[in-house]
Structures are given as structure tokens and as C-alpha cells.
Design a protein around this motif. Structure first.
Motif, short mmCIF file in Angstrom:
data_model
loop_
_atom_site.label_atom_id
_atom_site.label_comp_id
_atom_site.label_asym_id
_atom_site.label_seq_id
_atom_site.Cartn_x
_atom_site.Cartn_y
_atom_site.Cartn_z
N THR A 282 0.82 -1.22 0.00
CA THR A 282 0.00 0.00 0.00
C THR A 282 0.85 1.27 0.00
OG1 THR A 282 -0.18 0.02 2.43
CG2 THR A 282 -1.89 -1.15 1.20
N LEU B 247 1.23 3.17 -6.52
CA LEU B 247 -0.16 2.84 -6.20
C LEU B 247 -0.79 3.83 -5.23
CD1 LEU B 247 0.25 -1.03 -5.70
CD2 LEU B 247 -0.63 0.15 -7.71
N GLU B 248 -0.13 4.97 -5.05
CA GLU B 248 -0.63 5.98 -4.10
C GLU B 248 -2.07 6.39 -4.39
OE1 GLU B 248 2.04 9.26 -4.06
OE2 GLU B 248 3.26 8.45 -2.43
N GLN B 249 -2.37 6.58 -5.67
CA GLN B 249 -3.72 7.03 -6.03
C GLN B 249 -4.78 5.98 -5.70
OE1 GLN B 249 -3.55 8.13 -10.15
NE2 GLN B 249 -2.59 10.11 -9.76
N VAL B 250 -4.40 4.73 -5.73
CA VAL B 250 -5.35 3.64 -5.45
C VAL B 250 -5.70 3.59 -3.98
CG1 VAL B 250 -5.72 1.15 -5.53
CG2 VAL B 250 -4.49 2.30 -7.40
N PHE B 251 -4.67 3.63 -3.11
CA PHE B 251 -4.91 3.43 -1.68
C PHE B 251 -5.12 4.73 -0.91
CE2 PHE B 251 -2.60 -0.49 -2.89
CZ PHE B 251 -3.50 -1.43 -2.42
N SER C 267 -8.78 6.23 -0.53
CA SER C 267 -9.74 5.68 0.44
C SER C 267 -9.02 4.92 1.55
CB SER C 267 -10.74 4.76 -0.27
OG SER C 267 -11.58 4.11 0.66
N GLU D 256 -7.79 0.88 2.01
CA GLU D 256 -6.43 0.49 2.38
C GLU D 256 -6.44 -0.47 3.57
OE1 GLU D 256 -2.21 2.54 3.88
OE2 GLU D 256 -3.92 3.78 3.31
#
Length: 234
Positions: free
Chosen positions: A182, A187-191, A194, A198
């Protein structure tokens, strides 16, 4: 992270706990390598072998901390650490290939070489738990030296008496692995979008590793029992 903040202390305790859980192999290697030495030399072999092994591990861990800053290596390290967490639950290696040394130098060399070969899991776990902090990694490893020398054998006995400790340790390593994934910058924008997602991801990863490990162990225990029953019926 701020020195001696709650986050710092938590990460340090995580590193020490990971070292404790993964110290079982070290204790076995030390015991096997020094078993043929006279009693007065066994203590020297244990101390010098452990110091040499920890020194190599410290250098390797610091290198891994820097390597984890390369894009996507946090994910690769996290996935590898997940396998290590699972392997901790299901591994049954007997360490039959560890040869006892006849001299102090041979025993020390065996301990250092075997620990370096077997210490990949510890290096990756500690580097991941350190969150890029060299100070945290070094402090954790320094605290681990007396633990490995004097406490690892005792910890093996505790694990034998309370098997659930291994599952807790595996869960901590799986959590560290999930956190590495995470925290991957790619992948910062993914986790980061929200926090709930995470945390859900990390909790799911921990549960999955423990459940799969428990399932494997239950199957193995059932197969062993059936084999014993088959022998008794003959």
C-alpha cells in the motif's frame, strides 16, 4: 517519522517481534554448528557467529531499504514477504544439511554462512517494517543481537508450548507485507484515495495468509493421523 513517536516505537517493536519470530532458524543453526565443540568454546562460537551473522544482515538490510525506493520493488518485496509469512506457518525443514564444526573457526564460519543464506526472509521483513528508516533498522537489529544469542532457544520452547504465537508472528509479517504494497508510490492514487479500502486490503491479506496456513496445517495433521491409523491397523 519523528524519533520516539508512537509510530516510531510501534515500528521498532514490530521489527523486534519479527526478529523474535524468525529467530528459530538462527537458534537451530547455532546449536547444530556448535554442538561438537568443547563447552568452553561453544559460548565463543555462539557469540562470534551471531555477531558476524548480524553484521552481514545489517549491511544487507540497509541495502534493501535503499532498493525498496526503486519503483514497484515495494510491491515485489511485499509479495515475497507474504510468501515468507505463509512459509513460516507451513515450513517443516529439519536443517539436516547444517554440519557441525570441529573447531571454533569452522563453527563460526558455518553459523555466518548458513545465517546469510537463510536470512533473506528476515532482511526483507525488517526492511519493510522499517518504512525506509535506517535508524529504525539498525536499532531493531542491535536489540535483536541478545535476543538471538540468549532468547531464541527459549522462544522456540514457547512456540512449541503455545503454537498460536507462530500465527501471530505470521499475521504481523503479513501486515508488514500488505503495508509495503500500500506504500508503493506507483499505487498511491489507489490506496490514498480511500483509507477504508487500504485498511480493508491489509486486513484481508492478513486473514488470507493465516487461513491458508491453518488449512494447510490441518490437512497435514489429518493426513499424518490417517497414516498412523493405517500403521496401527496392520
Amino acid at each position: 517519522m519523528e524519533l520516539f513517536s508512537l509510530e516510531f516505537v510501534t515500528a521498532l517493536l514490530t521489527i523486534v517481534f519479527i526478529d523474535l519470530v524468525l529467530a528459530g532458524d538462527n537458534a537451530i543453526v547455532i546449536g547444530l554448528a556448535a554442538r561438537k565443540l568443547p563447552r568452553e568454546q561453544q559460548k565463543k562460537a555462539i557469540i562470534w557467529g551471531t555477531v558476524g551473522a548480524v553484521a552481514i544482515r545489517a549491511v544487507a538490510t540497509v541495502l534493501v531499504v535503499y532498493l525498496l525506493k526503486v519503483p514497484w520493488l515495494m510491491v515485489a518485496g511485499g509479495v515475497l514477504l507474504l510468501w515468507i509469512a505463509y512459509k513460516l506457518l507451513v515450513d517443516t525443514d529439519a536443517h539436516d544439511d547444517i554440519q557441525a564444526g570441529n573447531t571454533l573457526w569452522q563453527s563460526v564460519r558455518t553459523i555466518v554462512i548458513a545465517d546469510a543464506a537463510m536470512g533473506v526472509d528476515n532482511v526483507i521483513a525488517v526492511a519493510g517494517a522499517g518504512h525506509g528508516s535506517i535508524l529504525l533498522v539498525v536499532l531493531g537489529l542491535l536489540i535483536s543481537i541478545p535476543i538471538v544469542v540468549w532468547g531464541s532457544t527459549l522462544f522456540i520452547k514457547l512456540i512449541g508450548r503455545f503454537p498460536w504465537i507462530v500465527y501471530v508472528g505470521s499475521g504481523v509479517i503479513a501486515y508488514t507485507a500488505a503495508k509495503m504494497i500500500t506504500h508503493e508510490k506507483q499505487l498511491e492514487q489507489v490506496f490514498n484515495a480511500s483509507p477504508a479500502f487500504e485498511w480493508a486490503f491489509m486486513i484481508l491479506v492478513v486473514i488470507a495468509v493465516i487461513v491458508f496456513g491453518l488449512r494447510h496445517n490441518l490437512r497435514r495433521a489429518k493426513a499424518a493421523q490417517q497414516l498412523d491409523n493405517g500403521r496401527d491397523s496392520r
